[in-house]
Scaffold this active site. Structure first.
Site, PDB file in Angstrom:
ATOM      1  N   ASN A   1     -11.979  -9.548  20.749  1.00  0.00           N
ATOM      2  CA  ASN A   1     -11.429  -8.917  21.952  1.00  0.00           C
ATOM      3  C   ASN A   1     -12.414  -8.907  23.113  1.00  0.00           C
ATOM      4  O   ASN A   1     -12.139  -8.303  24.155  1.00  0.00           O
ATOM      5  CB  ASN A   1     -10.998  -7.480  21.640  1.00  0.00           C
TER       6      ASN A   1
ATOM      7  N   ARG B   1     -13.276  -8.622  13.309  1.00  0.00           N
ATOM      8  CA  ARG B   1     -12.242  -9.283  14.117  1.00  0.00           C
ATOM      9  C   ARG B   1     -12.159  -8.702  15.525  1.00  0.00           C
ATOM     10  O   ARG B   1     -11.739  -9.361  16.465  1.00  0.00           O
ATOM     11  CB  ARG B   1     -10.881  -9.198  13.414  1.00  0.00           C
TER      12      ARG B   1
ATOM     13  N   GLU C   1      -8.251  -6.354  11.232  1.00  0.00           N
ATOM     14  CA  GLU C   1      -8.973  -5.840  12.390  1.00  0.00           C
ATOM     15  C   GLU C   1      -9.521  -4.432  12.227  1.00  0.00           C
ATOM     16  O   GLU C   1      -9.214  -3.530  12.996  1.00  0.00           O
ATOM     17  CB  GLU C   1      -8.074  -5.926  13.645  1.00  0.00           C
TER      18      GLU C   1
ATOM     19  N   ARG D   1      14.369 -11.628   6.009  1.00  0.00           N
ATOM     20  CA  ARG D   1      13.188 -10.888   5.529  1.00  0.00           C
ATOM     21  C   ARG D   1      11.955 -11.765   5.322  1.00  0.00           C
ATOM     22  O   ARG D   1      11.053 -11.408   4.578  1.00  0.00           O
ATOM     23  CB  ARG D   1      13.487 -10.137   4.222  1.00  0.00           C
TER      24      ARG D   1
ATOM     25  N   GLU E   1     -11.349 -18.951  25.894  1.00  0.00           N
ATOM     26  CA  GLU E   1     -11.487 -18.481  24.502  1.00  0.00           C
ATOM     27  C   GLU E   1     -12.656 -19.187  23.804  1.00  0.00           C
ATOM     28  O   GLU E   1     -13.348 -18.583  22.972  1.00  0.00           O
ATOM     29  CB  GLU E   1     -10.191 -18.709  23.711  1.00  0.00           C
TER      30      GLU E   1
HETATM   31 ZN    ZN Z   1      -7.178 -14.373  24.503  1.00  0.00          ZN
END
Ligand code: ZN
Ligand code: ADP
Length: 339
Positions: free
Chosen positions: A232, A228, A224, A108, A172
């Site tokens: 994307n 955030r 998100e 857990r 990125e």
């Molecule tokens: Zn990426």
């Protein structure tokens, strides 16, 4: 070793930016830690793993699946891992994703940290707590958001990184510059892949700058709901392309950023598409590429980022200023078929 701690909603992460692998011992005791890495990294850096319990996985995204999770859990049981064990993912995004996911579910939840070994993992994948696995063609379909206890950066690990993986990381970095950091975009324009590979100081500075940029975005919006989503940029189309063509993540995202710039031009009068394309080329990345529009639309309709009939598309107002624009699926279908 300098430690910088970043707080998230339910946990905090200690970052060691200018560290060396051998200093890992100062963060966790070898007895209570298990390293997860992949075969390539283990082969290229074997001596570093001496004295550590290590689970070595097959390298490659095709192994970021449930079967690998099952096998890791089996090996953890055999190694007597318990609630006091810390898992350490030493690797690229595939390894950090699997490690973070297994750490979240084993007994857990146990603690975990990362030593990212790819440029992409250093500036992106190891940060933000998103960890998980792929299911069939659907990337990261199953997973959690849970922050690592620590991140240790050893830039010298990049010496063995293949060029294609460097470009992957730069996709990125260029993304970060486009959505948030115009000054960094200038630095990228003034350099290129080879120059930065040779300039250790600039490389370290860039890695820290990008890691901190991502940390800040995640701190502002861990789950998100807003900011955030900007991360994307290039990824909506990028993920759809990555699923269908044999592309590296960075290459797919690069094509995605190119067309997101073109769409920004159409919808927001963005004027710097050529500058974006030029920088992508300077870092060995593809830009305008033809693709099957119908197939891509089919995958886009399944995107996790879809909200009912809209897709939240990330566009640029100008370099350094990304925005989220909800585009109705039917409109997007038209835009994409006319690209
Ligand atoms: Zn990426
Ligand atoms: P990412 O998601 O960060 O791009 P992956 O986990 O898919 O990374 O790793 C990309 C490839 O690079 C894998 O084949 C991996 O084994 C290899 N790799 C990772 N780090 C290094 C390194 N420092 N040196 C050489 N190869 C590496």
């Amino acid at each position: 070793m300098k430690k910088q701690t970043f707080k998230f909603s339910t946990a905090s992460t200690d970052c060691y930016f200018d560290a060396a692998f051998k200093q890992l011992k100062e963060i966790v005791s070898q007895q209570h830690a298990i390293i997860i890495t992949d075969q390539n990294i283990f082969d290229k850096h074997t001596s570093k793993f001496k004295g550590w319990n290590t689970i070595v996985l097959n390298a490659g995204e095709e192994f970021k699946v449930q079967a690998t999770v099952d096998s890791v859990i089996q090996q953890l049981i055999e190694l007597n891992a318990d609630r006091k064990t810390t898992l350490i993912g030493v690797g690229g995004g595939v390894i950090t994703d699997i490690t973070g996911y297994v750490a979240a579910i084993y007994m857990r939840g146990i603690s975990f940290g990362f030593v990212p070994t790819t440029l992409l993992a250093m500036v992106d994948a190891s940060i933000g707590g998103k960890n998980g696995i792929d299911v069939g063609v659907y990337k990261n379909m199953v997973g959690i958001i849970r922050q690592p206890n620590f991140l240790l950066y050893d830039v010298s690990l990049l010496k063995t990184l293949p060029d294609a993986e460097w470009s992957n990381g730069f996709a990125e970095i260029i993304k970060h510059a486009c959505i948030k950091d115009a000054a960094m975009f200038k630095i990228l324009e003034q350099n290129n892949l080879q120059k930065i590979q040779r300039n250790k100081k600039l490389l370290s500075q860039l890695i820290e700058r990008n890691a901190k940029l991502k940390i800040k975005v995640v701190q502002n919006d861990e789950f998100e709901k807003g900011e955030r989503r900007l991360l994307n940029y290039g990824h909506t189309l990028g993920h759809a392309l990555e699923n269908q063509y044999e592309l590296f993540h960075g290459q797919a995202v690069s094509i995605g950023m190119t067309y997101a710039s073109v769409i920004s031009q159409q919808l927001l009068k963005f004027k710097q598409t050529d500058a974006v394309v030029k920088v992508l080329e300077q870092y060995g990345l593809p830009t305008y590429a033809s693709f099957d529009k119908n197939k891509v639309m089919t995958v886009l309709k399944m995107d996790k980022k879809r909200e009912r009939k809209d897709i939240n598309y990330i566009l640029l107002e100008k370099i350094g200023k990304g925005i989220v624009l909800p585009i109705p699926l039917t409109d997007l279908e038209n835009i994409i078929s006319n690209l």
